[in-house]
Design an enzyme around this catalytic site. Structure first.
Site, PDB file in Angstrom:
ATOM      1  N   CYS A  85      -1.810  -2.033   6.777  1.00 19.64           N
ATOM      2  CA  CYS A  85      -1.192  -1.106   6.261  1.00 19.64           C
ATOM      3  C   CYS A  85      -0.792   0.265   6.766  1.00 19.64           C
ATOM      4  O   CYS A  85      -1.875   0.403   8.067  1.00 19.64           O
ATOM      5  CB  CYS A  85      -2.645  -0.953   5.851  1.00 19.64           C
ATOM      6  N   CYS A 145       5.296   1.670   3.767  1.00 18.48           N
ATOM      7  CA  CYS A 145       4.306   1.553   3.149  1.00 18.48           C
ATOM      8  C   CYS A 145       4.549   0.122   3.144  1.00 18.48           C
ATOM      9  O   CYS A 145       5.574  -0.420   2.768  1.00 18.48           O
ATOM     10  CB  CYS A 145       3.668   2.223   1.309  1.00 18.48           C
TER      11      CYS A 145
END
Length: 259
Positions: A73, A183
């Site tokens: 992440c 992302c």
């Protein structure tokens, strides 16, 4: 320790794009993937909250016996990985937007970065950008709403396409030749992004580099699994298992976990 699993966590299902690269490069390794979809997206949360969620995820994976943890992440990496590394005595692999290769290879002197608010506003992102992209035109775009659509199973929806058209227009107008995905949810958009971008624009994500780094750190710490027996890949989510299952081969089972 070498036969213990690799732990991977993300603020949802997007980090499975990283898991796929790791699994392809290291097929002998057992893995445990943890998706904190209930709290997605992390990108809109404050630094303290992101650190606390990362601690929760890390301790779950440590309790499962993981030998290394991949923070799959971008937002958790840029906000929490320094804390995790200083707190837990084990290797951590983080994810950063691939600004460096885009900045070094651009011919138009303009690159686009699509990322979460939490990543773009972080000190680590600012440092990396200043180091490699201070002399080029960097068009940053917060991908607000993208993670929510992916987590709700609307990956190929008209709503997603309209959102991306809005986000990409300033980049296209600035004549970017590289788009950096900041992302881990976003690699699932590559086919759609390719439709919307001019043909010459190259899309870069961090997946392969993360897999290579994971292998290097395992090797350095004598943690590579050289067993050739059938490996186990466990997937857990506190969101909707069916949505994560749609991104994986049917031979892998996604389990709901209340955490």
């Amino acid at each position: 320790m070498s036969i213990q699993p690799i732990g991977i966590f993300d603020s949802g299902i997007g980090g499975t794009s990283i898991w796929k690269e790791i699994h392809a490069l290291l097929p002998n390794e057992d893995t445990i993937y943890l998706a904190d979809s209930f709290n997605a997206p992390y990108g809109q949360k404050g630094k303290g909250t992101i650190i606390n969620l990362s601690i929760k995820n890390t301790e779950y994976l440590i309790n499962k016996g993981c030998k290394l943890i991949v923070v799959a992440c971008n937002t958790a990496t840029t906000n929490a990985i320094d804390y995790l590394r200083s707190t837990y005595n084990m290797p951590f692999i983080g994810i950063e937007p691939a600004i460096k290769p885009a900045a070094l290879q651009t011919k138009s002197n303009a690159i686009g970065i699509l990322a979460t608010k939490g990543t773009l506003s972080s000190a680590l992102f600012s440092k990396t950008s200043d180091m490699f992209a201070s002399n080029i035109n960097v068009i940053e775009q917060i991908g607000e709403g993208i993670v929510e659509l992916i987590e709700s199973g609307k990956l190929q929806s008209d709503e997603m396409k309209r959102l991306l058209e809005v986000y990409l227009k300033p980049m296209i107008d600035a004549h970017i030749d590289y788009l950096v995905l900041g992302c881990t949810h976003y690699p699932y958009l590559i086919s759609l992004l390719a439709e919307l971008l001019p043909d010459h624009v190259k899309i870069i994500d961090s997946g392969e580099a993360v897999a290579r780094q994971t292998k290097a750190i395992l090797k350095k710490n004598n943690l590579l699994n050289i067993e050739t027996s059938n490996n186990k890949n466990c997937f857990y989510t506190n969101g909707n298992p069916r949505i994560m299952q749609s991104l994986l081969d049917s031979k892998f089972v996604v389990e709901y976990l209340d955490f």
